[in-house]
Write a protein that holds these residues in place. Structure first.
Motif, PDB file in Angstrom:
ATOM      1  N   LYS A 122       0.877  -1.161   0.000  1.00 38.66           N
ATOM      2  CA  LYS A 122       0.000   0.000   0.000  1.00 38.66           C
ATOM      3  C   LYS A 122       0.914   1.209   0.000  1.00 38.66           C
ATOM      4  O   LYS A 122       1.672   1.396   0.941  1.00 38.66           O
ATOM      5  CB  LYS A 122      -0.853  -0.051   1.264  1.00 38.66           C
ATOM      6  CG  LYS A 122      -1.811   1.082   1.406  1.00 38.66           C
ATOM      7  CD  LYS A 122      -2.444   1.048   2.785  1.00 38.66           C
ATOM      8  CE  LYS A 122      -3.232   2.330   3.010  1.00 38.66           C
ATOM      9  NZ  LYS A 122      -3.809   2.359   4.359  1.00 38.66           N
ATOM     10  N   LEU A 151       2.253   4.842   0.661  1.00 40.07           N
ATOM     11  CA  LEU A 151       1.889   5.839   1.661  1.00 40.07           C
ATOM     12  C   LEU A 151       1.754   7.190   0.965  1.00 40.07           C
ATOM     13  O   LEU A 151       2.497   7.501   0.036  1.00 40.07           O
ATOM     14  CB  LEU A 151       2.963   5.922   2.741  1.00 40.07           C
ATOM     15  CG  LEU A 151       3.155   4.653   3.572  1.00 40.07           C
ATOM     16  CD1 LEU A 151       4.172   4.898   4.669  1.00 40.07           C
ATOM     17  CD2 LEU A 151       1.848   4.197   4.178  1.00 40.07           C
ATOM     18  N   LYS A 152       0.801   7.980   1.447  1.00 35.51           N
ATOM     19  CA  LYS A 152       0.612   9.300   0.858  1.00 35.51           C
ATOM     20  C   LYS A 152       1.782  10.196   1.251  1.00 35.51           C
ATOM     21  O   LYS A 152       2.358  10.020   2.327  1.00 35.51           O
ATOM     22  CB  LYS A 152      -0.701   9.895   1.361  1.00 35.51           C
ATOM     23  CG  LYS A 152      -1.893   9.121   0.837  1.00 35.51           C
ATOM     24  CD  LYS A 152      -3.168   9.938   0.909  1.00 35.51           C
ATOM     25  CE  LYS A 152      -4.259   9.245   0.135  1.00 35.51           C
ATOM     26  NZ  LYS A 152      -5.390   8.858   0.976  1.00 35.51           N
ATOM     27  N   PRO A 153       2.136  11.165   0.364  1.00 39.66           N
ATOM     28  CA  PRO A 153       3.292  12.037   0.639  1.00 39.66           C
ATOM     29  C   PRO A 153       3.250  12.667   2.026  1.00 39.66           C
ATOM     30  O   PRO A 153       4.265  12.771   2.697  1.00 39.66           O
ATOM     31  CB  PRO A 153       3.176  13.099  -0.450  1.00 39.66           C
ATOM     32  CG  PRO A 153       2.476  12.418  -1.577  1.00 39.66           C
ATOM     33  CD  PRO A 153       1.554  11.427  -0.958  1.00 39.66           C
ATOM     34  N   LYS A 154       2.066  13.068   2.463  1.00 38.87           N
ATOM     35  CA  LYS A 154       1.941  13.691   3.788  1.00 38.87           C
ATOM     36  C   LYS A 154       2.406  12.758   4.892  1.00 38.87           C
ATOM     37  O   LYS A 154       3.113  13.145   5.809  1.00 38.87           O
ATOM     38  CB  LYS A 154       0.472  14.048   4.016  1.00 38.87           C
ATOM     39  CG  LYS A 154       0.268  15.535   4.354  1.00 38.87           C
ATOM     40  CD  LYS A 154      -1.106  15.725   4.956  1.00 38.87           C
ATOM     41  CE  LYS A 154      -1.912  16.741   4.159  1.00 38.87           C
ATOM     42  NZ  LYS A 154      -3.354  16.527   4.309  1.00 38.87           N
ATOM     43  N   LYS A 155       1.991  11.501   4.762  1.00 42.67           N
ATOM     44  CA  LYS A 155       2.341  10.533   5.788  1.00 42.67           C
ATOM     45  C   LYS A 155       3.846  10.263   5.765  1.00 42.67           C
ATOM     46  O   LYS A 155       4.476  10.086   6.803  1.00 42.67           O
ATOM     47  CB  LYS A 155       1.558   9.237   5.555  1.00 42.67           C
ATOM     48  CG  LYS A 155       1.549   8.341   6.769  1.00 42.67           C
ATOM     49  CD  LYS A 155       0.454   7.295   6.696  1.00 42.67           C
ATOM     50  CE  LYS A 155       0.397   6.469   7.964  1.00 42.67           C
ATOM     51  NZ  LYS A 155      -0.495   5.330   7.864  1.00 42.67           N
ATOM     52  N   GLN A 189      10.089   6.794  -0.396  1.00 40.70           N
ATOM     53  CA  GLN A 189       9.315   5.670  -0.938  1.00 40.70           C
ATOM     54  C   GLN A 189       9.564   5.522  -2.428  1.00 40.70           C
ATOM     55  O   GLN A 189       9.611   6.517  -3.149  1.00 40.70           O
ATOM     56  CB  GLN A 189       7.845   5.941  -0.689  1.00 40.70           C
ATOM     57  CG  GLN A 189       6.887   4.990  -1.390  1.00 40.70           C
ATOM     58  CD  GLN A 189       5.452   5.248  -0.959  1.00 40.70           C
ATOM     59  OE1 GLN A 189       4.984   4.715   0.022  1.00 40.70           O
ATOM     60  NE2 GLN A 189       4.756   6.084  -1.709  1.00 40.70           N
ATOM     61  N   TYR A 195      -9.602  -1.860  -3.510  1.00 40.77           N
ATOM     62  CA  TYR A 195      -9.545  -0.630  -4.300  1.00 40.77           C
ATOM     63  C   TYR A 195     -10.227  -0.873  -5.642  1.00 40.77           C
ATOM     64  O   TYR A 195     -11.015  -0.061  -6.120  1.00 40.77           O
ATOM     65  CB  TYR A 195      -8.083  -0.234  -4.493  1.00 40.77           C
ATOM     66  CG  TYR A 195      -7.890   1.077  -5.234  1.00 40.77           C
ATOM     67  CD1 TYR A 195      -7.762   2.275  -4.539  1.00 40.77           C
ATOM     68  CD2 TYR A 195      -7.834   1.105  -6.620  1.00 40.77           C
ATOM     69  CE1 TYR A 195      -7.598   3.471  -5.210  1.00 40.77           C
ATOM     70  CE2 TYR A 195      -7.666   2.296  -7.307  1.00 40.77           C
ATOM     71  CZ  TYR A 195      -7.544   3.477  -6.594  1.00 40.77           C
ATOM     72  OH  TYR A 195      -7.383   4.648  -7.260  1.00 40.77           O
ATOM     73  N   TRP A 220       3.809   6.752 -12.397  1.00 36.74           N
ATOM     74  CA  TRP A 220       4.530   7.044 -11.175  1.00 36.74           C
ATOM     75  C   TRP A 220       5.488   8.209 -11.380  1.00 36.74           C
ATOM     76  O   TRP A 220       6.100   8.336 -12.442  1.00 36.74           O
ATOM     77  CB  TRP A 220       5.367   5.835 -10.778  1.00 36.74           C
ATOM     78  CG  TRP A 220       4.612   4.817 -10.037  1.00 36.74           C
ATOM     79  CD1 TRP A 220       3.694   5.037  -9.065  1.00 36.74           C
ATOM     80  CD2 TRP A 220       4.716   3.413 -10.184  1.00 36.74           C
ATOM     81  NE1 TRP A 220       3.231   3.846  -8.575  1.00 36.74           N
ATOM     82  CE2 TRP A 220       3.843   2.841  -9.251  1.00 36.74           C
ATOM     83  CE3 TRP A 220       5.480   2.576 -11.000  1.00 36.74           C
ATOM     84  CZ2 TRP A 220       3.712   1.479  -9.096  1.00 36.74           C
ATOM     85  CZ3 TRP A 220       5.347   1.224 -10.839  1.00 36.74           C
ATOM     86  CH2 TRP A 220       4.462   0.666  -9.909  1.00 36.74           C
ATOM     87  N   ASN A 239       5.567  12.977  -5.993  1.00 40.02           N
ATOM     88  CA  ASN A 239       4.752  12.575  -4.840  1.00 40.02           C
ATOM     89  C   ASN A 239       5.229  11.227  -4.292  1.00 40.02           C
ATOM     90  O   ASN A 239       4.461  10.444  -3.786  1.00 40.02           O
ATOM     91  CB  ASN A 239       3.270  12.524  -5.222  1.00 40.02           C
ATOM     92  CG  ASN A 239       3.034  11.589  -6.385  1.00 40.02           C
ATOM     93  OD1 ASN A 239       3.990  11.033  -6.942  1.00 40.02           O
ATOM     94  ND2 ASN A 239       1.789  11.379  -6.753  1.00 40.02           N
ATOM     95  N   TYR A 294       3.517   7.879  -5.327  1.00 41.68           N
ATOM     96  CA  TYR A 294       2.219   7.458  -4.812  1.00 41.68           C
ATOM     97  C   TYR A 294       1.234   7.249  -5.956  1.00 41.68           C
ATOM     98  O   TYR A 294       0.839   8.190  -6.628  1.00 41.68           O
ATOM     99  CB  TYR A 294       1.649   8.486  -3.825  1.00 41.68           C
ATOM    100  CG  TYR A 294       0.302   8.080  -3.322  1.00 41.68           C
ATOM    101  CD1 TYR A 294       0.197   7.179  -2.264  1.00 41.68           C
ATOM    102  CD2 TYR A 294      -0.869   8.502  -3.940  1.00 41.68           C
ATOM    103  CE1 TYR A 294      -1.030   6.745  -1.817  1.00 41.68           C
ATOM    104  CE2 TYR A 294      -2.109   8.064  -3.506  1.00 41.68           C
ATOM    105  CZ  TYR A 294      -2.181   7.187  -2.452  1.00 41.68           C
ATOM    106  OH  TYR A 294      -3.405   6.725  -2.023  1.00 41.68           O
ATOM    107  N   GLN A 295       0.845   6.016  -6.192  1.00 41.32           N
ATOM    108  CA  GLN A 295      -0.215   5.722  -7.151  1.00 41.32           C
ATOM    109  C   GLN A 295      -0.649   4.276  -6.997  1.00 41.32           C
ATOM    110  O   GLN A 295       0.180   3.375  -6.887  1.00 41.32           O
ATOM    111  CB  GLN A 295       0.261   5.939  -8.593  1.00 41.32           C
ATOM    112  CG  GLN A 295      -0.885   5.902  -9.584  1.00 41.32           C
ATOM    113  CD  GLN A 295      -0.460   5.608 -11.009  1.00 41.32           C
ATOM    114  OE1 GLN A 295       0.705   5.331 -11.274  1.00 41.32           O
ATOM    115  NE2 GLN A 295      -1.407   5.643 -11.916  1.00 41.32           N
TER     116      GLN A 295
END
Lengths: 338, 286
Positions: free
Chosen positions: A78, A80-84, A92, A168, A254, A258, A261-262
């Motif tokens: 999974k 991770l979102k950039p914020k996380k 990542q 998803y 990709w 970011n 993240y995709q």
């Protein structure tokens, strides 16, 4: 004399340990790519002498361990979102692509003989289609002899990146799924039995007639399961074969901006198999030296590991993605030194 | 000098005894602390809520609690009469010659690791349940039966041992008064061995309630309260084994601790109640 020997042994031992620590990379996480990581690690040690120790404990565990900095790299299916990533101080990048296939144990029905509309897949996992000879299934399979038997749904009982990617896909083909069940690594499954790991699901399917479940493609090959033909994003029939997985992987957009993240499910294209999934590596931002060792391993794997990945049922990253990953390393000063 | 050693020994023994208590309290404390966020969030509703949706941060413990209680109940229901029957056979009925082999076989059964029962249950027993009862073979009933076989040897061995302590003179007196074998078993042996039998039940219950691996294999792992007894379900230890390593949200993690706390309390209460009952009996007997 004895003292001398003791000293030699001790120093050798200490030296040996130091050497060992320097030549070992510890990683932990996703079980989905574990077979290919094991293979790469084995070949890498033969080629360079550096030991890569990977523990297949699941994506959640991988994220937890790299966040706590107890391993050199974490692995997760999974993204991770950039914020996380910023919050946890992680880098990542994707390592390899895998595919999730719908496998069934339906006596008399051969591999790729069964066609399932994406919406029907969701309805089966929602418990709305209860019998194999339901007219929604019959419609698409006029030639197949479908028994009037209850469908046994098999899903993962542990939290899993495979489940994340599969849900998803379901959430994007069925509103009912999206609203009532949602996306996640562990879900409130409307129906079915749970198996632990891809192995657990495989075992349940093998020994439960009239069952259906989802596993990573490598497990389908290993167990010689039959798998269903499903649909592309636009509704064309698409077989679960390597060619079509690759067609989907081509659309991966990709990018390093970011942190790659995709989620790869449901890519456009006439031959794009809808459930392919990237699997990701996570690195601690402050550990530049260790990271260089890890990227050296993956750089080696990008160069020499494609054949092994293919043989195990995975798709190597497309060349331009690899290039982007290497640039990402350079930008962040974690590119391998050599 | 001698006194000094005595004192030292006394203190070491005291510390050892105190240590057990400290560990018990510490475990409870840690469970409680870790479960606190979930307790604050869900309160006692956790015990009655049936929805377990980690992706939505909704957690209800009832399916797991229900599965634990019902599978244990099935196991006890099936194992108790058989265990007592085995014990009676071994102490009162069997010939000397077969007493030892059967006794040893039962003790050997107790030595089989639980995972092997799980494998056997999954590959050989589940299909039988599927054919006889319907469903897909994995569920509460299968788990209950596998558990009952697992706890049977404990029960049978302890019950046999306590029945063996019945003084011969009591039995012989009864026979001399014209009692039949059934009378002797019913009125002399069982009452005499009662405390031991209850003790064996407690031990077996403790094992059944906490058993993880074997049950994970055959329970079906579904967070649902099953409609039929043969349908898939889950239990507290099974949920923990399946989900603990992957629990990434804080509330998820904490909810699993909450379940663990509940399991701890269930076993604690069961054993405390049984002990209480057990001790009262002994005191009365004296």
């Amino acid at each position: 004399m004895i003292k001398k020997i003791a000293l030699t042994i001790t120093s050798a031992a200490v030296f040996g340990v130091c050497l060992n620590a320097a030549d070992r990379i510890n990683g932990a996480g996703a079980s989905f790519p574990a077979p290919v990581y094991f293979d790469w690690a084995y070949e890498y040690q033969k080629a360079t002498g550096v030991e890569v120790n990977y523990q297949s404990i699941g994506s959640g565990g991988g994220i937890k361990q790299i966040s706590a900095r107890t391993v050199d790299f974490g692995a997760s299916d999974k993204p991770l979102k950039p914020k996380k990533l910023d919050r946890k101080g992680l880098y990542q990048f994707p390592a390899v692509i895998g595919s999730i296939v719908l496998v069934y144990n339906l006596p008399g029905v051969k591999d790729m003989e069964l066609k399932l509309e994406n919406k029907d897949v969701a309805d089966i996992f929602l418990g709305k289609i209860k019998y194999w000879d339901d007219k929604q299934i019959k419609e698409d399979n006029p030639q197949v002899k479908l028994p009037h038997k209850e469908i046994v749904v098999v899903h993962r009982s542990d939290g899993s990146g495979t489940t994340f990617n599969f849900s998803y896909y379901l959430a994007n083909v069925s509103d009912e799924w999206k609203n009532n069940v949602g996306i996640g690594k562990a879900l409130d499954w409307p129906v079915g039995l749970g198996g632990k790991g891809n192995e657990g699901v495989s075992n349940l399917i093998k020994q439960t007639p009239y069952s259906i479940g989802y596993v990573e493609y490598a497990y389908k090959m290993r167990n010689k399961f039959s798998s269903a033909v499903i649909q592309t994003k636009s509704g064309k029939w698409v077989k679960p074969i390597e060619e079509n997985f690759k067609a989907a992987a081509k659309y991966a957009s990709w990018g390093p901006k970011n942190h790659f993240y995709q989620v790869l499910a449901l890519q456009p294209g006439d031959n794009s198999y809808p459930i392919v999934a990237g699997t990701f590596i996570l690195l601690a931002r402050e550990k530049a030296d260790v990271n260089k060792k890890v990227t050296a391993f993956f750089n080696w794997a990008f160069k020499n590991g494609d054949e092994a990945a293919k043989k195990l049922g995975y798709i190597p990253l497309p060349e331009d993605t690899k290039k982007m990953v290497r640039e990402y390393w350079k930008e962040n000063n974690i590119a391998p030194s050599k | 000098m001698q006194k000094g050693i005595d004192l030292l020994f006394e203190n070491i023994a005291k510390i050892a005894a105190a240590f057990v208590l400290i560990v018990l309290v510490a475990i409870f404390w840690v469970l409680f602390q870790e479960a606190k966020p979930a307790i604050d969030e869900f309160g006692l509703k956790f015990l009655t809520n049936t929805k377990w949706a980690p992706n939505m941060d909704i957690f209800g413990g009832l399916p797991a609690i229900y599965g634990s209680v019902v599978s244990t109940f099935i196991a006890m229901l099936l194992a108790t009469p058989v265990a007592i029957g085995i014990a009676i056979f071994l102490t009162e009925i069997a010939f000397e010659k077969i007493k030892t082999p059967v006794g040893v076989a039962i003790e050997m059964l107790a030595a089989i690791p639980s995972i092997i029962y799980g494998m056997w249950g999954l590959f050989y027993f589940a299909p039988i349940i599927r054919d006889w009862f319907g469903g897909n073979g994995l569920g509460l009933l299968t788990a209950g039966v596998v558990l009952s076989i697992m706890i049977l040897p404990f029960m049978a061995a302890i019950t046999r041992d306590s029945m063996n302590t019945t003084p011969d003179i009591l039995k012989e007196s009864a026979y001399a008064l014209g009692a039949t074998k059934w009378d002797v078993i019913k009125d002399i042996v069982i009452p005499y061995a009662k405390t031991g039998i209850i003790g064996s039940l407690i031990l077996a219950l403790g094992r059944a309630v906490g058993e993880t691996m074997a049950v994970t294999f055959v329970m079906g792992n579904a967070h649902k309260i099953p409609k039929h007894i043969y349908d898939a379900a889950t239990s507290i230890p099974v949920t923990l084994a399946n989900e603990f390593t992957e629990a990434d949200s804080d509330l998820y993690y904490s909810s699993l601790y909450y379940l663990a706390l509940i399991l701890f309390v269930i076993s604690f209460v069961v054993i405390a109640l049984a002990k209480f009952y057990f001790f009262r009996k002994i005191r009365r007997a004296k």
